[in-house]
Design a protein around this motif. Structure first.
Motif, PDB file in Angstrom:
ATOM      1  N   SER A   1       0.831  -1.218   0.000  1.00  0.00           N
ATOM      2  CA  SER A   1       0.000   0.000   0.000  1.00  0.00           C
ATOM      3  C   SER A   1       0.864   1.266   0.000  1.00  0.00           C
ATOM      4  O   SER A   1       0.617   2.220   0.752  1.00  0.00           O
ATOM      5  N   THR A   2       1.866   1.305  -0.835  1.00  0.00           N
ATOM      6  CA  THR A   2       2.768   2.458  -0.919  1.00  0.00           C
ATOM      7  C   THR A   2       2.057   3.638  -1.562  1.00  0.00           C
ATOM      8  O   THR A   2       1.427   3.497  -2.615  1.00  0.00           O
ATOM      9  N   ALA A   3       2.134   4.804  -0.924  1.00  0.00           N
ATOM     10  CA  ALA A   3       1.473   6.004  -1.442  1.00  0.00           C
ATOM     11  C   ALA A   3       2.316   7.227  -1.123  1.00  0.00           C
ATOM     12  O   ALA A   3       2.965   7.304  -0.079  1.00  0.00           O
ATOM     13  N   ILE A   4       2.280   8.205  -2.030  1.00  0.00           N
ATOM     14  CA  ILE A   4       3.026   9.455  -1.871  1.00  0.00           C
ATOM     15  C   ILE A   4       2.103  10.609  -2.238  1.00  0.00           C
ATOM     16  O   ILE A   4       1.427  10.577  -3.270  1.00  0.00           O
ATOM     17  N   LEU A   5       2.066  11.619  -1.383  1.00  0.00           N
ATOM     18  CA  LEU A   5       1.325  12.851  -1.646  1.00  0.00           C
ATOM     19  C   LEU A   5       2.293  14.013  -1.515  1.00  0.00           C
ATOM     20  O   LEU A   5       2.947  14.170  -0.491  1.00  0.00           O
ATOM     21  N   MET A   6       2.373  14.852  -2.551  1.00  0.00           N
ATOM     22  CA  MET A   6       3.310  15.968  -2.561  1.00  0.00           C
ATOM     23  C   MET A   6       2.602  17.203  -3.089  1.00  0.00           C
ATOM     24  O   MET A   6       1.835  17.126  -4.051  1.00  0.00           O
ATOM     25  N   GLY A   7       2.839  18.345  -2.437  1.00  0.00           N
ATOM     26  CA  GLY A   7       2.181  19.566  -2.887  1.00  0.00           C
ATOM     27  C   GLY A   7       2.916  20.813  -2.446  1.00  0.00           C
ATOM     28  O   GLY A   7       3.700  20.793  -1.495  1.00  0.00           O
ATOM     29  N   ALA A   8       2.647  21.901  -3.129  1.00  0.00           N
ATOM     30  CA  ALA A   8       3.213  23.207  -2.796  1.00  0.00           C
ATOM     31  C   ALA A   8       2.084  24.223  -2.748  1.00  0.00           C
ATOM     32  O   ALA A   8       1.205  24.232  -3.620  1.00  0.00           O
ATOM     33  N   MET A   9       2.101  25.092  -1.717  1.00  0.00           N
ATOM     34  CA  MET A   9       1.119  26.152  -1.542  1.00  0.00           C
ATOM     35  C   MET A   9       1.793  27.489  -1.799  1.00  0.00           C
ATOM     36  O   MET A   9       2.823  27.794  -1.200  1.00  0.00           O
ATOM     37  N   VAL A  10       1.199  28.291  -2.679  1.00  0.00           N
ATOM     38  CA  VAL A  10       1.780  29.582  -3.048  1.00  0.00           C
ATOM     39  C   VAL A  10       0.784  30.685  -2.727  1.00  0.00           C
ATOM     40  O   VAL A  10      -0.395  30.599  -3.090  1.00  0.00           O
ATOM     41  N   ASP A  11       1.262  31.724  -2.017  1.00  0.00           N
ATOM     42  CA  ASP A  11       0.448  32.905  -1.719  1.00  0.00           C
ATOM     43  C   ASP A  11       0.525  33.856  -2.912  1.00  0.00           C
ATOM     44  O   ASP A  11       1.601  34.352  -3.254  1.00  0.00           O
ATOM     45  N   ARG A  12      -0.592  34.118  -3.551  1.00  0.00           N
ATOM     46  CA  ARG A  12      -0.592  34.937  -4.758  1.00  0.00           C
ATOM     47  C   ARG A  12      -0.369  36.420  -4.464  1.00  0.00           C
ATOM     48  O   ARG A  12      -0.083  37.197  -5.380  1.00  0.00           O
ATOM     49  N   ASP A  13      -0.487  36.828  -3.181  1.00  0.00           N
ATOM     50  CA  ASP A  13      -0.277  38.228  -2.836  1.00  0.00           C
ATOM     51  C   ASP A  13       1.187  38.559  -2.609  1.00  0.00           C
ATOM     52  O   ASP A  13       1.674  39.605  -3.049  1.00  0.00           O
ATOM     53  N   ASP A  14       1.916  37.686  -1.890  1.00  0.00           N
ATOM     54  CA  ASP A  14       3.306  38.019  -1.551  1.00  0.00           C
ATOM     55  C   ASP A  14       4.314  36.968  -2.021  1.00  0.00           C
ATOM     56  O   ASP A  14       5.493  37.065  -1.734  1.00  0.00           O
ATOM     57  N   GLN A  15       3.843  35.941  -2.752  1.00  0.00           N
ATOM     58  CA  GLN A  15       4.682  34.880  -3.302  1.00  0.00           C
ATOM     59  C   GLN A  15       5.382  34.032  -2.237  1.00  0.00           C
ATOM     60  O   GLN A  15       6.350  33.320  -2.523  1.00  0.00           O
ATOM     61  N   SER A  16       4.927  34.101  -0.990  1.00  0.00           N
ATOM     62  CA  SER A  16       5.384  33.138   0.013  1.00  0.00           C
ATOM     63  C   SER A  16       4.904  31.749  -0.398  1.00  0.00           C
ATOM     64  O   SER A  16       3.850  31.605  -1.013  1.00  0.00           O
ATOM     65  N   TRP A  17       5.693  30.743  -0.058  1.00  0.00           N
ATOM     66  CA  TRP A  17       5.231  29.409  -0.402  1.00  0.00           C
ATOM     67  C   TRP A  17       5.731  28.374   0.608  1.00  0.00           C
ATOM     68  O   TRP A  17       6.699  28.602   1.337  1.00  0.00           O
ATOM     69  N   SER A  18       5.028  27.255   0.645  1.00  0.00           N
ATOM     70  CA  SER A  18       5.404  26.142   1.515  1.00  0.00           C
ATOM     71  C   SER A  18       5.279  24.841   0.727  1.00  0.00           C
ATOM     72  O   SER A  18       4.513  24.743  -0.228  1.00  0.00           O
ATOM     73  N   PHE A  19       6.057  23.863   1.150  1.00  0.00           N
ATOM     74  CA  PHE A  19       6.104  22.569   0.464  1.00  0.00           C
ATOM     75  C   PHE A  19       5.785  21.476   1.469  1.00  0.00           C
ATOM     76  O   PHE A  19       6.241  21.508   2.619  1.00  0.00           O
ATOM     77  N   ASN A  20       5.001  20.484   1.037  1.00  0.00           N
ATOM     78  CA  ASN A  20       4.587  19.411   1.931  1.00  0.00           C
ATOM     79  C   ASN A  20       4.722  18.060   1.221  1.00  0.00           C
ATOM     80  O   ASN A  20       4.374  17.929   0.046  1.00  0.00           O
ATOM     81  N   LEU A  21       5.245  17.078   1.952  1.00  0.00           N
ATOM     82  CA  LEU A  21       5.383  15.717   1.428  1.00  0.00           C
ATOM     83  C   LEU A  21       4.899  14.729   2.477  1.00  0.00           C
ATOM     84  O   LEU A  21       5.277  14.824   3.649  1.00  0.00           O
ATOM     85  N   GLU A  22       4.049  13.786   2.052  1.00  0.00           N
ATOM     86  CA  GLU A  22       3.606  12.704   2.918  1.00  0.00           C
ATOM     87  C   GLU A  22       3.748  11.391   2.147  1.00  0.00           C
ATOM     88  O   GLU A  22       3.319  11.305   0.993  1.00  0.00           O
ATOM     89  N   ALA A  23       4.336  10.398   2.784  1.00  0.00           N
ATOM     90  CA  ALA A  23       4.514   9.090   2.143  1.00  0.00           C
ATOM     91  C   ALA A  23       4.305   8.003   3.195  1.00  0.00           C
ATOM     92  O   ALA A  23       4.619   8.194   4.377  1.00  0.00           O
ATOM     93  N   SER A  24       3.772   6.865   2.763  1.00  0.00           N
ATOM     94  CA  SER A  24       3.533   5.760   3.691  1.00  0.00           C
ATOM     95  C   SER A  24       3.707   4.427   2.967  1.00  0.00           C
ATOM     96  O   SER A  24       3.506   4.323   1.748  1.00  0.00           O
TER      97      SER A  24
END
Length: 351
Positions: free
Chosen positions: A286-309
């Motif tokens: 049951s291998t799974a990977i979830l990866m995403g990036a969140m970008v603030d359209r006002d100030d271009q701040s961003w964060s990155f998230n990775l989850e795997a199991s």
């Protein structure tokens, strides 16, 4: 900097009366090496369930989830977040409740009476992820004179109509999301004090399954917590089944987050976009990977998230999680955690 944490979460379940009655007990204990606040005990669930032909009654402590989107859970308001466990809003404190579900052809109608409020947990001075200045949880304030004993109420209708899954809810009671106010202690230390308001919140969650596409939307309107506001999160997930002639599935996610409150120092997601993918190997582990990036359209701040199991044998699982915060603007609420990037490995044993 490294940190060790240990979790015990047993589960006891029994049923009788030909399955019409059951009892579920799930205590939770975490010990944390670095943060006293993260070391805590909770009863996630201690609930008696009675099932009839057209209705169900739950009494006790439970966890309830509402919503469909990936990035944030706007309509999900019954339980309090356990933020010392995780930032994603999916780790929850147990909520005392009486829940009556009426099940009919026209949908399911849930009534909730919530007689006790749980304060949100926050990391301590030695913990991660921690805001600066620190949050003085012991000085929490309430709009209601009854404080945590204010009785809250909620109602939700849910139904599946063809390809559409709908939920419409209303909540009245103590907001699970506090407003943080800066204050100066007699020691001259500046701290943030949580204040919990009495609110009305109406929510809509909607998901449409159209072939390989999942279209998702959550909308809320909340009043009573300073100015009335509207927030929404919507987007899609498109899944390619059997990529490269294999058994693997690859899904692409895109969501937009909007909140019409304008104070970015209190609200993290006002005009943001999440993009990512979900890979399921569909193997025995049951291998799974979830990866995403969140970008603030006002100030271009961003964060990155990775989850795997991945499962290891019949009794072990290993999970990995990583979060990184980049290019954070000083006016962004997440600026306080700009140095709190982390990688977490969790090994679980099931008995």
């Amino acid at each position: 900097e490294d940190n060790l944490s240990f979790i015990v979460q047993p589960e006891f379940y029994t049923e009788w009366d030909d399955g019409r009655q059951s009892l579920l007990i799930t205590p939770y204990l975490r010990w944390d090496q670095g943060d006293d606040r993260r070391s805590h005990f909770d009863v996630r669930e201690f609930t008696w369930l009675y099932v009839s032909d057209f209705w169900e009654l739950n009494v006790g402590i439970r966890k309830v989830f509402w919503g469909v989107v990936e990035s944030q859970h706007l309509v999900d308001i019954i339980n309090q977040w356990d933020l010392v466990d995780n930032l994603d809003g999916e780790d929850k404190l147990g909520q005392p409740m009486i829940n009556l579900s009426v099940i009919q052809d026209w949908g399911t109608l849930d009534f909730f009476v919530l007689p006790y409020f749980r304060e949100r947990t926050f990391a301590g001075p030695q913990g991660r992820i921690r805001p600066l200045p620190r949050i003085a949880t012991g000085l929490a304030e309430y709009e209601s004179a009854a404080e945590e004993h204010h009785v809250d109420f909620a109602i939700r209708w849910s139904h599946a109509i063809g390809d559409w899954d709908l939920g419409l809810s209303h909540f009245y009671g103590t907001s699970r999301e506090p407003i943080l106010f800066a204050s100066v202690l007699p020691t001259s230390e500046i701290v943030l004090i949580p204040r919990y308001h009495i609110i009305h919140q109406t929510g809509l969650d909607l998901q449409a399954t159209k072939g390989d596409w999942l279209w998702k939307l959550e909308v809320i309107q909340r009043s009573g917590q300073e100015d009335s506001f509207v927030a929404l999160t919507g987007g899609f997930e498109y899944t390619r089944v059997g990529i490269f002639n294999t058994q693997m599935d690859l899904g692409f996610l895109l969501e937009y987050l909007f909140d019409d409150r304008k104070d970015r120092t209190r609200i993290p997601f006002q005009n943001d976009v999440l993009g990512g993918f979900r890979l399921s190997l569909n193997d025995e582990q049951s291998t799974a990977i979830l990866m995403g990036a969140m970008v603030d359209r006002d100030d271009q701040s961003w964060s990155f998230n990775l989850e795997a199991s991945r499962r290891i044998g019949d009794r072990w699982t290993v999970e990995a999680e990583a979060r990184f915060f980049e290019n954070l603007d000083q006016g962004n609420l997440q600026f306080a955690v700009k140095d709190d990037d982390y990688i977490q490995i969790q090994l679980s044993r099931f008995f």
